[in-house]
Design a protein around this motif. Sequence first.
Motif, mmCIF file in Angstrom:
data_model
loop_
_atom_site.group_PDB
_atom_site.id
_atom_site.type_symbol
_atom_site.label_atom_id
_atom_site.label_comp_id
_atom_site.label_asym_id
_atom_site.label_seq_id
_atom_site.Cartn_x
_atom_site.Cartn_y
_atom_site.Cartn_z
ATOM 1 N N GLY A 90 0.823 -1.200 0.000
ATOM 2 C CA GLY A 90 0.000 0.000 0.000
ATOM 3 C C GLY A 90 0.850 1.240 0.000
ATOM 4 O O GLY A 90 2.030 1.186 0.350
ATOM 5 N N LEU A 91 0.255 2.373 -0.425
ATOM 6 C CA LEU A 91 1.028 3.613 -0.457
ATOM 7 C C LEU A 91 1.254 4.169 0.942
ATOM 8 O O LEU A 91 2.309 4.717 1.240
ATOM 9 C CB LEU A 91 0.318 4.653 -1.330
ATOM 10 N N THR A 92 0.251 4.015 1.818
ATOM 11 C CA THR A 92 0.431 4.551 3.168
ATOM 12 C C THR A 92 1.386 3.668 3.972
ATOM 13 O O THR A 92 2.051 4.132 4.888
ATOM 14 C CB THR A 92 -0.912 4.626 3.929
ATOM 15 N N THR A 93 1.440 2.387 3.638
ATOM 16 C CA THR A 93 2.319 1.487 4.379
ATOM 17 C C THR A 93 3.687 1.376 3.709
ATOM 18 O O THR A 93 4.521 0.576 4.105
ATOM 19 C CB THR A 93 1.701 0.076 4.494
ATOM 20 N N LEU A 94 3.887 2.216 2.687
ATOM 21 C CA LEU A 94 5.132 2.180 1.917
ATOM 22 C C LEU A 94 6.369 2.315 2.808
ATOM 23 O O LEU A 94 7.324 1.548 2.679
ATOM 24 C CB LEU A 94 5.115 3.311 0.888
ATOM 25 N N GLY A 95 6.328 3.283 3.732
ATOM 26 C CA GLY A 95 7.486 3.522 4.590
ATOM 27 C C GLY A 95 7.851 2.286 5.402
ATOM 28 O O GLY A 95 9.009 1.870 5.444
ATOM 29 N N ALA A 96 6.830 1.674 6.011
ATOM 30 C CA ALA A 96 7.072 0.480 6.828
ATOM 31 C C ALA A 96 7.623 -0.647 5.966
ATOM 32 O O ALA A 96 8.542 -1.369 6.358
ATOM 33 C CB ALA A 96 5.780 0.047 7.513
ATOM 34 N N ASN A 97 7.058 -0.788 4.777
ATOM 35 C CA ASN A 97 7.508 -1.866 3.894
ATOM 36 C C ASN A 97 8.901 -1.611 3.338
ATOM 37 O O ASN A 97 9.696 -2.545 3.193
ATOM 38 C CB ASN A 97 6.500 -2.079 2.763
ATOM 39 N N ILE A 98 9.212 -0.350 3.020
ATOM 40 C CA ILE A 98 10.578 -0.043 2.570
ATOM 41 C C ILE A 98 11.552 -0.342 3.703
ATOM 42 O O ILE A 98 12.625 -0.884 3.489
ATOM 43 C CB ILE A 98 10.721 1.437 2.126
ATOM 44 N N PHE A 99 11.129 -0.010 4.936
ATOM 45 C CA PHE A 99 12.041 -0.251 6.056
ATOM 46 C C PHE A 99 12.355 -1.738 6.207
ATOM 47 O O PHE A 99 13.509 -2.115 6.390
ATOM 48 C CB PHE A 99 11.465 0.294 7.371
ATOM 49 N N SER A 100 11.334 -2.592 6.091
ATOM 50 C CA SER A 100 11.594 -4.026 6.281
ATOM 51 C C SER A 100 12.333 -4.624 5.089
ATOM 52 O O SER A 100 13.319 -5.330 5.250
ATOM 53 C CB SER A 100 10.284 -4.771 6.533
ATOM 54 N N MET A 101 11.857 -4.318 3.877
ATOM 55 C CA MET A 101 12.412 -4.975 2.683
ATOM 56 C C MET A 101 13.657 -4.271 2.161
ATOM 57 O O MET A 101 14.572 -4.907 1.649
ATOM 58 C CB MET A 101 11.332 -5.026 1.596
ATOM 59 N N GLY A 102 13.698 -2.946 2.282
ATOM 60 C CA GLY A 102 14.783 -2.193 1.661
ATOM 61 C C GLY A 102 15.867 -1.735 2.611
ATOM 62 O O GLY A 102 16.932 -1.303 2.170
#
Lengths: 244, 97
Positions: free
Chosen positions: A133-145
């Motif tokens: 999701g776009l709003t969860t982008l930050g959290a997902n970038i943090f875990s995956m990236g």
Amino acid sequence: MKKKNEKRALLVSIVIAVILGIPVLNVYGMHIMEGFLPPVWCISWGALCIPFLVKGYFSIKNKIHENSRMVLILAMCGAFAFVLSALKLPSMTGSCSHPTGVGLGTIIFGPSAMAIISSIVLIFQAVLLNHGGLTTLGANIFSMGVAGPLATFGIFILLKKFGVKRSISVFTAAFIGNILTYMVTSFQLSIAFPDIEGGVFVSLVKFLGIFAVTQIPLAISEGLLTVIVYDGIKKYSTNELAME
Amino acid sequence: MKLWKKNLMLLFFVVILVVSPLVILKNAEFSGADEQAEEVIKEINKDYEPWINPLFEPASGEIESLLFVLQAAIGAAILGFGFGRLSAKKNIGSENK
């Protein structure tokens, strides 16, 4: 002059991250679905990613500047992440999840470059595929990236130092990076949704049960595929990879 | 061991890893781990409503899988192009020597 700009940009980004990331710092959390992370967390995790994205931007810029062939190899690492994160594979837990594919690029380009690559993959999936999701982008970038690549890179350097065989180092690094990505996802969800009776820890166990356990066979697959592609790239571009 | 032999062996392992859950767990649903997480969130906090909706939702499961295939295809195409170019450039280089 160039270096000075780079340092200044990095410094500004760290300040922003610290200010906006305070809720996360104070708590001492497959991609998180759109709308399933309260706004405070979305902003905090996003802010924590900013320094890594800035660092990654300059890291990529410098690497590409060194050698034009690196552009091609970078594109291939991005493409690898594209393919792997599109493959939803069945797991022993009877559910499906997908690998991340960022281990390869981390080993060749270092962890910060993968923050940028992961963002591209995650934005593509959030906008076009309704995955993440776009709003969860930050959290997902943090875990995956950020978290996953940092683990991969650390393990790879460590094993290299101990003189472990290259294939085994690449496999282990990619495997650990994958597992850690999903452990961080579980952690992100559990601090946002602590169990009413048991608190964060009980939630963490629940989310780990879903994400991390499912991920084990997939992480092995990702490790094996990473070895195959890494060996292939290495075979044709020994000179470039020697510069890492 | 030749590289292609090693790669073939590794690929074989991957296939086994992917196929064996399907064979062993005949009655499993194989739903997405993200959907299961949604359920746990609802279990922990019954009142939680997603505060924002996705920009768009694919019309059906088929359309969604089309988009995922498209992503994998784009990646695979670039990877293939890259390998072709890397190997070709290497050969050209060695001929010139």
